[in-house]
Write a protein that holds these residues in place. Structure first.
Motif, PDB file in Angstrom:
ATOM      1  N   ARG A  22       0.828  -1.218   0.000  1.00  0.00           N
ATOM      2  CA  ARG A  22       0.000   0.000   0.000  1.00  0.00           C
ATOM      3  C   ARG A  22       0.857   1.261   0.000  1.00  0.00           C
ATOM      4  O   ARG A  22       0.581   2.215  -0.737  1.00  0.00           O
ATOM      5  N   ILE A  23       1.910   1.271   0.805  1.00  0.00           N
ATOM      6  CA  ILE A  23       2.784   2.444   0.860  1.00  0.00           C
ATOM      7  C   ILE A  23       3.501   2.622  -0.475  1.00  0.00           C
ATOM      8  O   ILE A  23       3.621   3.741  -0.982  1.00  0.00           O
ATOM      9  N   HIS A  24       3.969   1.533  -1.054  1.00  0.00           N
ATOM     10  CA  HIS A  24       4.626   1.573  -2.363  1.00  0.00           C
ATOM     11  C   HIS A  24       3.700   2.205  -3.396  1.00  0.00           C
ATOM     12  O   HIS A  24       4.090   3.111  -4.138  1.00  0.00           O
ATOM     13  N   ALA A  25       2.470   1.751  -3.447  1.00  0.00           N
ATOM     14  CA  ALA A  25       1.512   2.270  -4.430  1.00  0.00           C
ATOM     15  C   ALA A  25       1.244   3.757  -4.218  1.00  0.00           C
ATOM     16  O   ALA A  25       1.178   4.531  -5.184  1.00  0.00           O
ATOM     17  N   GLU A  26       1.124   4.171  -2.983  1.00  0.00           N
ATOM     18  CA  GLU A  26       0.859   5.594  -2.705  1.00  0.00           C
ATOM     19  C   GLU A  26       2.058   6.455  -3.102  1.00  0.00           C
ATOM     20  O   GLU A  26       1.898   7.525  -3.703  1.00  0.00           O
ATOM     21  N   LEU A  27       3.266   6.020  -2.802  1.00  0.00           N
ATOM     22  CA  LEU A  27       4.452   6.781  -3.185  1.00  0.00           C
ATOM     23  C   LEU A  27       4.601   6.849  -4.705  1.00  0.00           C
ATOM     24  O   LEU A  27       4.978   7.897  -5.251  1.00  0.00           O
ATOM     25  N   GLU A  28       4.310   5.762  -5.387  1.00  0.00           N
ATOM     26  CA  GLU A  28       4.352   5.774  -6.859  1.00  0.00           C
ATOM     27  C   GLU A  28       3.349   6.795  -7.405  1.00  0.00           C
ATOM     28  O   GLU A  28       3.643   7.516  -8.355  1.00  0.00           O
ATOM     29  N   GLU A  29       2.161   6.846  -6.813  1.00  0.00           N
ATOM     30  CA  GLU A  29       1.140   7.805  -7.250  1.00  0.00           C
ATOM     31  C   GLU A  29       1.595   9.245  -6.995  1.00  0.00           C
ATOM     32  O   GLU A  29       1.394  10.132  -7.822  1.00  0.00           O
ATOM     33  N   ILE A  30       2.207   9.492  -5.860  1.00  0.00           N
ATOM     34  CA  ILE A  30       2.718  10.832  -5.553  1.00  0.00           C
ATOM     35  C   ILE A  30       3.785  11.230  -6.568  1.00  0.00           C
ATOM     36  O   ILE A  30       3.773  12.350  -7.089  1.00  0.00           O
ATOM     37  N   ALA A  31       4.705  10.328  -6.865  1.00  0.00           N
ATOM     38  CA  ALA A  31       5.756  10.613  -7.852  1.00  0.00           C
ATOM     39  C   ALA A  31       5.147  10.906  -9.223  1.00  0.00           C
ATOM     40  O   ALA A  31       5.565  11.838  -9.916  1.00  0.00           O
ATOM     41  N   ARG A  32       4.136  10.124  -9.603  1.00  0.00           N
ATOM     42  CA  ARG A  32       3.470  10.348 -10.888  1.00  0.00           C
ATOM     43  C   ARG A  32       2.804  11.721 -10.931  1.00  0.00           C
ATOM     44  O   ARG A  32       2.896  12.444 -11.919  1.00  0.00           O
ATOM     45  N   ARG A  33       2.167  12.105  -9.833  1.00  0.00           N
ATOM     46  CA  ARG A  33       1.490  13.406  -9.783  1.00  0.00           C
ATOM     47  C   ARG A  33       2.494  14.556  -9.850  1.00  0.00           C
ATOM     48  O   ARG A  33       2.249  15.562 -10.514  1.00  0.00           O
ATOM     49  N   ILE A  34       3.629  14.408  -9.178  1.00  0.00           N
ATOM     50  CA  ILE A  34       4.662  15.443  -9.244  1.00  0.00           C
ATOM     51  C   ILE A  34       5.145  15.588 -10.684  1.00  0.00           C
ATOM     52  O   ILE A  34       5.251  16.704 -11.203  1.00  0.00           O
ATOM     53  N   ASP A  35       5.446  14.469 -11.333  1.00  0.00           N
ATOM     54  CA  ASP A  35       5.887  14.515 -12.733  1.00  0.00           C
ATOM     55  C   ASP A  35       4.845  15.188 -13.627  1.00  0.00           C
ATOM     56  O   ASP A  35       5.173  16.044 -14.447  1.00  0.00           O
ATOM     57  N   HIS A  36       3.601  14.793 -13.465  1.00  0.00           N
ATOM     58  CA  HIS A  36       2.530  15.360 -14.282  1.00  0.00           C
ATOM     59  C   HIS A  36       2.390  16.869 -14.034  1.00  0.00           C
ATOM     60  O   HIS A  36       2.320  17.656 -14.986  1.00  0.00           O
ATOM     61  N   ASN A  37       2.357  17.247 -12.763  1.00  0.00           N
ATOM     62  CA  ASN A  37       2.201  18.672 -12.429  1.00  0.00           C
ATOM     63  C   ASN A  37       3.389  19.490 -12.923  1.00  0.00           C
ATOM     64  O   ASN A  37       3.216  20.605 -13.433  1.00  0.00           O
ATOM     65  N   GLN A  38       4.581  18.947 -12.781  1.00  0.00           N
ATOM     66  CA  GLN A  38       5.768  19.656 -13.257  1.00  0.00           C
ATOM     67  C   GLN A  38       5.673  19.861 -14.769  1.00  0.00           C
ATOM     68  O   GLN A  38       5.978  20.949 -15.275  1.00  0.00           O
ATOM     69  N   ALA A  39       5.261  18.852 -15.492  1.00  0.00           N
ATOM     70  CA  ALA A  39       5.133  18.969 -16.952  1.00  0.00           C
ATOM     71  C   ALA A  39       4.092  20.017 -17.325  1.00  0.00           C
ATOM     72  O   ALA A  39       4.303  20.814 -18.255  1.00  0.00           O
ATOM     73  N   MET A  40       2.973  20.043 -16.609  1.00  0.00           N
ATOM     74  CA  MET A  40       1.927  21.024 -16.900  1.00  0.00           C
ATOM     75  C   MET A  40       2.397  22.443 -16.591  1.00  0.00           C
ATOM     76  O   MET A  40       2.137  23.379 -17.353  1.00  0.00           O
ATOM     77  N   ILE A  41       3.090  22.608 -15.490  1.00  0.00           N
ATOM     78  CA  ILE A  41       3.612  23.930 -15.123  1.00  0.00           C
ATOM     79  C   ILE A  41       4.651  24.373 -16.148  1.00  0.00           C
ATOM     80  O   ILE A  41       4.641  25.518 -16.607  1.00  0.00           O
ATOM     81  N   ALA A  42       5.554  23.475 -16.512  1.00  0.00           N
ATOM     82  CA  ALA A  42       6.590  23.818 -17.496  1.00  0.00           C
ATOM     83  C   ALA A  42       5.967  24.181 -18.839  1.00  0.00           C
ATOM     84  O   ALA A  42       6.405  25.137 -19.493  1.00  0.00           O
ATOM     85  N   LYS A  43       4.955  23.453 -19.235  1.00  0.00           N
ATOM     86  CA  LYS A  43       4.289  23.729 -20.510  1.00  0.00           C
ATOM     87  C   LYS A  43       3.728  25.151 -20.534  1.00  0.00           C
ATOM     88  O   LYS A  43       3.797  25.840 -21.554  1.00  0.00           O
ATOM     89  N   SER A  44       3.205  25.589 -19.404  1.00  0.00           N
ATOM     90  CA  SER A  44       2.589  26.911 -19.328  1.00  0.00           C
ATOM     91  C   SER A  44       3.583  28.040 -19.079  1.00  0.00           C
ATOM     92  O   SER A  44       3.284  29.191 -19.383  1.00  0.00           O
ATOM     93  N   THR A  45       4.737  27.721 -18.510  1.00  0.00           N
ATOM     94  CA  THR A  45       5.615  28.800 -18.043  1.00  0.00           C
ATOM     95  C   THR A  45       7.036  28.761 -18.599  1.00  0.00           C
ATOM     96  O   THR A  45       7.816  29.678 -18.343  1.00  0.00           O
ATOM     97  N   TRP A  46       7.399  27.713 -19.329  1.00  0.00           N
ATOM     98  CA  TRP A  46       8.795  27.556 -19.745  1.00  0.00           C
ATOM     99  C   TRP A  46       9.299  28.725 -20.562  1.00  0.00           C
ATOM    100  O   TRP A  46      10.428  29.184 -20.356  1.00  0.00           O
TER     101      TRP A  46
END
Length: 128
Positions: A22-46
């Motif tokens: 369960r902890i593994h799955a939650e950490l993987e989801e957090i990492a995925r969300r960080i990657d996704h959010n970073q990509a969205m922010i970069a797309k808008s602000t790069w």
């Protein structure tokens, strides 16, 4: 003071491998969300931010954070794979320290009745 008997604690114990999954799955989801959010922010602000050294460092730091979280998730998964199936733990005390209802549902004790906690207790989202 009444302390739980050893039998009571063992009755509430669950397999350590299940907890680590369960902890593994939650950490993987957090990492995925960080990657996704970073990509969205970069797309808008790069275009505006790429010339700013602090902006580039912040974007690199977000990427590193996602990689580190994914690494810890993989480490926990490997610990789970190496754990003996009879290793058991009572996570009720640890679950009670969590403030976010969704996090309790994701990694908390599987058979616990989950009462929603006020999400304001977990902090506010700062928009700037």
């Amino acid at each position: 003071m009444n302390f739980p008997q050893r039998e009571d604690v063992l009755d509430q114990a669950e397999r350590m491998t299940d907890v680590l999954v369960r902890i593994h799955a939650e950490l993987e989801e957090i990492a995925r969300r960080i990657d996704h959010n970073q990509a969205m922010i970069a797309k808008s602000t790069w275009n505006v931010g790429a010339a700013d050294e602090d902006y580039v460092k912040a974007m690199q730091d977000a990427d590193l954070s996602a990689q580190r979280i994914a690494g810890v998730a993989g480490f926990l998964r490997a610990l789970g794979d190496a754990s003996k199936p009879d290793w058991r733990i009572n996570t009720a005390g640890a679950t009670s320290t969590l403030k976010l209802t969704e996090l309790i549902r994701a990694i908390g004790t599987t058979d616990a009745l989950i009462a929603a906690k006020p999400e304001d207790d977990a902090g506010n989202v700062d928009l700037f």
